[in-house]
Structures are given as structure tokens and as C-alpha cells.
Design an enzyme around this catalytic site. Structure first.
Site, PDB file in Angstrom:
ATOM      1  N   ASP A   1      54.742 -10.543  47.179  1.00 26.80           N
ATOM      2  CA  ASP A   1      54.810 -11.752  48.006  1.00 26.80           C
ATOM      3  C   ASP A   1      56.180 -11.886  48.659  1.00 26.80           C
ATOM      4  OD1 ASP A   1      52.249 -12.327  47.293  1.00 26.80           O
ATOM      5  OD2 ASP A   1      52.765 -13.897  45.842  1.00 26.80           O
TER       6      ASP A   1
ATOM      7  N   ASP B   1      56.902 -12.233  52.621  1.00 28.86           N
ATOM      8  CA  ASP B   1      57.615 -13.398  53.160  1.00 28.86           C
ATOM      9  C   ASP B   1      58.833 -12.987  53.983  1.00 28.86           C
ATOM     10  OD1 ASP B   1      55.790 -15.080  52.019  1.00 28.86           O
ATOM     11  OD2 ASP B   1      57.003 -15.502  50.237  1.00 28.86           O
TER      12      ASP B   1
ATOM     13  N   GLU C   1      21.997 -12.020  49.497  1.00 34.86           N
ATOM     14  CA  GLU C   1      23.431 -12.315  49.542  1.00 34.86           C
ATOM     15  C   GLU C   1      23.724 -13.571  48.738  1.00 34.86           C
ATOM     16  OE1 GLU C   1      24.849 -12.049  53.842  1.00 34.86           O
ATOM     17  OE2 GLU C   1      22.673 -11.922  54.061  1.00 34.86           O
TER      18      GLU C   1
ATOM     19  N   LYS D   1      25.011 -17.177  48.143  1.00 36.21           N
ATOM     20  CA  LYS D   1      25.109 -18.346  49.029  1.00 36.21           C
ATOM     21  C   LYS D   1      26.416 -19.078  48.711  1.00 36.21           C
ATOM     22  CE  LYS D   1      22.447 -22.347  50.653  1.00 36.21           C
ATOM     23  NZ  LYS D   1      23.468 -23.376  50.388  1.00 36.21           N
TER      24      LYS D   1
ATOM     25  N   LYS E   1      16.863 -12.511  53.117  1.00 32.38           N
ATOM     26  CA  LYS E   1      16.463 -12.314  54.515  1.00 32.38           C
ATOM     27  C   LYS E   1      15.668 -11.019  54.662  1.00 32.38           C
ATOM     28  CE  LYS E   1      20.839 -14.340  56.109  1.00 32.38           C
ATOM     29  NZ  LYS E   1      22.132 -14.052  56.761  1.00 32.38           N
TER      30      LYS E   1
ATOM     31  N   LYS F   1      17.802 -21.962  45.703  1.00 34.33           N
ATOM     32  CA  LYS F   1      18.790 -22.897  45.152  1.00 34.33           C
ATOM     33  C   LYS F   1      18.769 -22.796  43.634  1.00 34.33           C
ATOM     34  CE  LYS F   1      20.466 -25.993  47.342  1.00 34.33           C
ATOM     35  NZ  LYS F   1      21.787 -26.157  47.986  1.00 34.33           N
TER      36      LYS F   1
END
Length: 669
Positions: free
Chosen positions: A34, A38, A114, A116, A287, A311
Site C-alpha cells: 500500500d 500511495d 451466477e 446474485k 440464465k 432467492k
């Protein structure tokens, strides 16, 4: 440093930082610390500040956030962002599979499954590989431009690996660890915490100050292509692969399935693995993978036939009911709410749950002290499912609804054919407060910045007791309230002043007359044109109006047959509040030059403010033609709530789509 060297170094730093971002936020495989990241970022920011002529809109430095916005502009989606049908059990999934196979007469259909993601749906527009605009889903037809905030999400590429023009769809979310950290900071600062990561993500994305969004550490998974120029992709799985190659972050846990049994196994697998993810999911999206088969299946009135969202079952937990609290709504209905020992349900701490009415308490035999099963209806609203009778000790107390209002102590009544108890005291403080909240709401007087919290502050300070009191407020009074400064007080006073110019139907709806919704308020306003004429109307005159029934007519006559109401209307006049209809009457439309003249229009979905029959009459009066189906000759589709297949047809024929708000704006010009 010369300009040439500075430009070269800026380009080097941009390439370097873009690579670091991709490795960390898309591949989850950081290559630098990091601190090193930065250092490079600060060097880039410094060089760009010293050499503004080399600034670029897709520089990694824009991810730290830019200028504060005044407002989010509206964006009409080129292709509607439709919702999916839901499946709640294995039977629903098998029914979906049966419908798909019947629809395409093909036993060899392949599905793609996939996760959700439980976040905020957004669309991303790229031109020749450069990110140019991002928008929220909104109502599916119109969203809000949140481009500057989306640029702060490092998982969203500002420039793609190819110079391609496309629209991608995805879900912005807040990782669980970021959510915990954010709420800890808010608690330390004495601020309200977010209920769950989804709310935190949505609240962060809709900040007018992009710097705040930049600090929230949001991420994003792209889940589909809405369109792409000069390229045909035969399957959804291949489109996800293509998006990944372009530099987007796609979810790696997707899977293609040859049978519905494999789909069900995938669902069961992720139902168990769900708690171990660092982001929230609330189901599985299934799908049909083949794009040609998707087009063959088409859509229903509400959703695509080729996709469904499974769901996950609502999480149920056990806790103790410690009390029952009562609340009084603006119409006087008294609603009981369970007070619970705090318990975590579906990602949030729940302390209260709806009990709806006295009959439900009796039906479920709910007593104070009971151990109860609690779940969130639709993973949103906590409710008591049932009592665990085996845990009763005999010390539980039966609950009886009071005979008098908890807010004003007036006697409660149960009106004919109603389940609820109701306070009918017009001076009840709880009803007055709730009525004020309704009066300023979006579909009523629409006073920006005047929500429930501020209304409560004003009410508790004894600054307001009637609707008219709002128009007597001063900036000095507002400055006495918590969280109000010079600018916010000035803005609110101006918003209240602006509301005086509203058309009559908004004022009528805001008054909260029983049985009179937004649509009926508009009908009355258009018919009578002024408040004075409506006040004088008899029950028979009201019932003679199309779609106005006896109950509503009686309610309106009773409301205006009250000296306090007449005094209120007089105060409105003295404060300069408009009480005339400013919209266009059908009779006046014949001589108006209009956008709709010569146009073919299709109405779809539920129109809240103006019914479809009324909208049809007005379009025709303006010289337009209203048809029932979308074709190449259609000029415009007006889409209300729950619009479905006609939106897909509009996209197919490249027909412009408006939501109801845009339609009303054009109609009232």
C-alpha cells in the site's frame, strides 16, 4: 523538470497505477505494498497539478474524488434495466426449466448460474474503450448519473483493453470487512450506522461528494453486456469472458450447467458457502446461456422468460419478545410492533418486528415474554413468524390492545369492516406529526430537505402543528435545531417557498384526505380547477365524476365540512400558497402545439399519477395516436411501474422510452 519529461513520467505513472489497480481489485493478487502504491499516486497527483494541460479524465488520480455535485442528473437507459422473476424452492426451478424447454422445443438447453450480489445495480457506458458515463438502475427506464462516484471504484476500469463501444451492467457492493470498519467509525463519531452492506453501498454511491464515495472502499462485479458495437457474442458465458478480457471484474464463481439437477446442486452448494464470502449474496441468477435462444424465448409482461433469480430462504432466528409498542399513523390507525431482544437476522441487528394488528396477535397467540421465530420478509422487513410454545414457562403475559390512543388518550374505535383500531381525534399529536411528514413527501408538496427527521425536530420544538405553520417558519428558528447551519437553513426556507407554486393536485394529495390518492387528487384538481370550487361541491357532484365512488365522495365532503379545515385553507391563501390547477385540461389541448402531434405512442405498466385511460385521452387530444403494441412505426413508449415485454420491444425497434415523470413534464409544458 521539462514539460516533455513531466508528460512522459505522468504517462508512466498512469500505466503503473492502472496495472496495480487491476492486479489488486480485479485479480485479487496485489504486487506492491500500500505504501508503494500511495507514493506513486501522490507523485502523479503532484505532477498533474503542476502540469494541468496533461490532465486526463481517465487518469487513476480521479479515483480519489473530485468536485462536489449539486444534484444527480437523470439518465434514460438506452435499453431498460428489467427485473427478473423469482424462484423460492426446487419446484419453482423445475417449473422454470419446463417452461424454457417447452418454449424452445430443445431438450439440450444449457444454463449459466451466477451468484446474485446484494448491492446496487448500475450501467456503465464506454466509447472507444473510455468510461464516459455510469448510472443507477432507478425505475428501470430512468436512473441517475453517478459517473464521478463510480470513477472512485477501483474495480471499474477507466479505460478498457480494447477501443470498443459498449454498455455493461453490474452490481456495486461494499465488502463485509469494509462495512464493519465503516460502521465502527460511524459509531465512534456518534453517527447512525448502516443497517447492512447493501444500504451502505447505495448510500455511498449516491453521495454528492465523490470524495466520500472514494473513502468507502466499494467494489463491483460486472454481470452482463447490454450492447456492444460491431461484435456478436453467441452466449452469455462468452460475453462474461470477453468482459474479463477487457479488464472488468467478473465473479469467478459462475458455472455452466447442462441440466436442472446441476443447477439445483449449484444453488445448494452456495447456500452453504454463502456465509464464507466477503460480500453479501441473496440468491442465484440462472440464465439460458445461448443468446439466440434468449431472443427466441423473449419476455413476459414483467420479466425475461430466459432467466430467473433464485432467492435464498429468509433466515429464521429465535429471540425473546420483551414488549409490544404501539404507533399511530396519519390516518389514526394504531399498529402494534414487537420489541425483541436484539438478534442478527440476514446481516442486520433486529430489535423490532411488525405485528400488523390485534387479530394477528390473537391468531398466533403472541404473549409478552414468549420466545418467537423472527425472519425478514423478502430479506427486508422483520416479522414474527410464530411462537415456540415448548419454551413457555407460564410467566408470559397475554397482551390486550388498549381502549385509548397511546398518543392522546382518546377512545379508540374499530370502523365497520376494518381490522385495525383507529384514533379519530383530529388533534392527536401522533397523527399530526405523521400527516406533516406526508404533506412534504415527494408525491405531495415535494419539499426538498424536509423529511421525517426534520419534521420531528420542528414538531418537538413546537414550531409546527399545522400544514400552514410550515410557511411561517423562519431561518432563525431552523438555526436553533441540531445539524442546521446557515446554508442548510437558507436552502430549506427556499424549498418551502418554492412549494407554494405547486399545482392544486399536490396540495390536495398532501392534505391526506381519506381515500384520496395522488390519482384522485389530480382528477379533482382538473375537474374543479380551484380549491374553492372543490370545497363547494356536493356528494352528488363528486360521484358524477368518472372513477369517483361513494366512499371517496363522502370522505371529501366530510373533510371540507370542518371549520378547522376551512381556517387552514384561509391561512394557505394568506401565505400565498397556490390553490389552482396548473396542468392542462383535455378541453384546452386542441389548440396546443405539442410534441405528441402526429406521434404514435404506446403506454405500458402502471401510471401512478395519471391513469392510462386519462393519459390516452390527453395524448389523443394533443394530436397523438395511442396503440397497444410496439412496432417500427412507434415513436414513443411511456413506461410506468412493472412495465415488461413492451420495453424489450422498444429496445428491439430502437424506440425512445420515457418514465411517467418525463411524460408529465412534457404534457404540462
Amino acid at each position: 523538470m521539462s514539460k516533455e519529461i513531466a508528460k512522459k513520467r505522468i504517462e508512466e505513472l498512469r500505466d503503473l497505477l492502472n496495472t496495480f489497480n487491476y492486479q489488486y481489485h480485479v485479480l485479487d493478487n496485489p504486487s506492491v505494498s500500500d505504501a508503494e502504491y500511495d507514493r506513486n499516486m501522490q507523485e502523479l497527483i503532484k505532477l498533474e497539478a503542476e502540469n494541468p494541460e496533461f490532465m486526463s479524465e481517465d487518469s487513476p488520480s480521479v479515483r480519489v474524488g473530485g468536485t462536489i455535485l449539486d444534484i444527480f442528473e437523470k439518465v434514460t437507459h438506452k435499453s431498460p434495466m428489467l427485473s427478473l422473476g423469482n424462484a423460492f424452492n426446487e419446484g419453482d426451478l423445475r417449473d422454470f426449466d419446463r417452461r424454457v424447454r417447452q418454449g424452445i422445443d430443445d431438450a439440450n438447453v444449457r444454463y449459466i448460474c451466477e451468484l446474485k450480489i446484494d448491492g446496487l445495480a448500475v450501467s456503465l457506458h464506454y466509447e472507444k474503450g473510455r468510461f464516459i458515463q455510469g448510472a443507477t438502475r432507478g425505475d428501470g427506464v430512468t436512473g441517475e448519473d453517478i459517473t464521478q462516484n463510480l470513477k472512485t471504484i477501483k474495480a471499474i476500469p477507466l479505460r478498457l483493453n480494447e477501443e470498443v463501444t459498449l454498455e455493461a451492467r453490474g452490481e456495486a457492493y461494499m465488502p463485509k470487512r469494509s462495512f464493519v470498519k465503516l460502521n465502527e467509525e460511524k459509531e465512534q463519531n456518534g453517527e447512525d450506522v448502516f443497517a447492512n452492506p447493501r444500504n451502505a453501498a447505495a448510500g455511498s454511491i449516491r453521495q454528492l461528494d465523490p470524495k466520500i464515495a472514494a473513502k468507502r472502499n466499494l467494489s463491483m462485479f460486472v454481470y452482463g453486456l447490454a450492447n456492444v458495437e460491431e461484435k456478436t457474442i453467441p452466449s452469455h458465458s462468452e460475453s462474461l469472458d470477453f468482459l474479463g478480457e477487457l479488464g472488468f471484474k467478473t465473479n469467478p464463481n459462475r458455472r455452466t450447467c447442462e441440466t436442472i439437477e446441476e443447477v439445483i446442486a449449484y444453488v445448494e452448494e452456495w447456500q452453504e458457502k454463502r456465509p464464507h464470502l466477503d460480500y453479501e449474496i441473496d440468491g442465484i441468477v440462472i440464465k439460458v446461456d445461448d443468446v439466440a435462444l434468449q431472443e427466441s424465448l423473449g419476455t413476459t409482461a414483467k420479466s425475461p422468460r430466459w432467466a430467473i433469480a433464485y432467492k435464498f430462504p429468509a433466515e429464521e432466528v429465535v429471540t425473546r419478545l420483551t414488549g409490544i409498542e404501539l404507533s399511530v399513523g396519519r390516518t389514526g390507525v394504531v399498529t402494534p410492533t414487537a420489541e425483541l431482544e436484539p438478534v442478527r437476522v440476514a446481516g442486520t441487528i433486529v430489535r423490532r418486528a411488525s405485528l400488523h394488528n390485534e387479530d394477528l396477535i390473537r391468531e398466533k397467540d403472541i404473549r409478552i415474554g414468549d420466545y418467537v421465530v423472527v425472519k425478514k420478509a423478502g430479506d427486508i422487513i422483520p416479522e414474527v413468524v410464530n411462537v415456540i410454545f415448548d419454551k413457555r414457562t407460564g410467566e408470559e403475559e397475554e397482551y390486550r390492545m388498549p381502549t385509548h390512543c397511546p398518543a392522546c388518550e382518546s377512545e379508540l374505535v374499530r370502523l365497520e369492516e376494518e381490522v385495525a383500531l383507529r384514533c379519530i381525534n383530529p388533534t392527536c399529536p401522533a397523527q399530526i406529526r405523521e400527516g406533516l411528514i406526508h404533506f412534504v413527501s415527494r408525491n405531495a408538496m415535494n419539499i426538498d430537505g424536509l423529511g421525517e427527521r426534520v419534521i420531528t425536530q420542528l414538531f418537538d420544538a413546537d414550531y409546527i402543528r399545522t400544514f400552514a405553520d410550515l410557511y411561517a417558519l423562519t431561518k432563525e428558528q431552523l438555526l436553533q435545531l441540531e445539524r442546521f447551519g446557515e446554508k442548510s437553513a437558507t436552502n430549506l426556507i427556499q424549498a418551502i417557498e418554492n412549494s407554494k407554486e405547486n399545482s392544486l393536485e399536490r396540495l390536495l394529495f398532501g392534505l391526506g384526505i381519506r381515500h384520496v390518492g395522488a390519482k384522485a387528487a389530480r382528477t379533482f384538481a382538473e375537474h374543479f380547477e380551484t380549491m374553492d370550487e372543490l370545497v363547494k361541491a356536493t356528494e352528488e357532484e363528486l360521484k358524477a365524476i368518472n372513477e369517483i365512488g361513494e366512499k371517496m365522495a363522502q370522505s371529501v365532503v366530510t373533510y371540507f365540512d370542518n371549520e378547522d379545515v376551512l381556517e387552514l385553507l384561509q391561512q394557505f391563501k394568506e401565505y400565498g400558497v397556490n390553490m389552482t390547477y396548473k396542468g392542462i385540461k383535455i378541453a384546452d389541448l386542441q389548440n396546443v402545439e405539442s410534441y405528441f402531434a402526429g406521434k404514435t405512442v404506446v403506454l405500458t405498466g402502471k401510471l401512478e399519477v395519471m391513469g392510462r385511460s386519462e393519459a390516452k385521452k390527453k395524448i389523443e387530444a394533443l394530436g397523438g395516436k395511442v396503440t397497444g403494441s410496439v412496432s417500427k412505426s412507434t415513436d414513443l413508449v411511456v413506461a410506468g411501474e412493472s412495465a415488461g415485454s413492451k420495453l424489450a420491444q422498444a429496445e428491439k425497434h430502437n424506440v425512445e422510452v420515457w418514465n411517467e415523470e418525463r411524460f408529465l413534464q412534457e404534457l404540462n409544458k
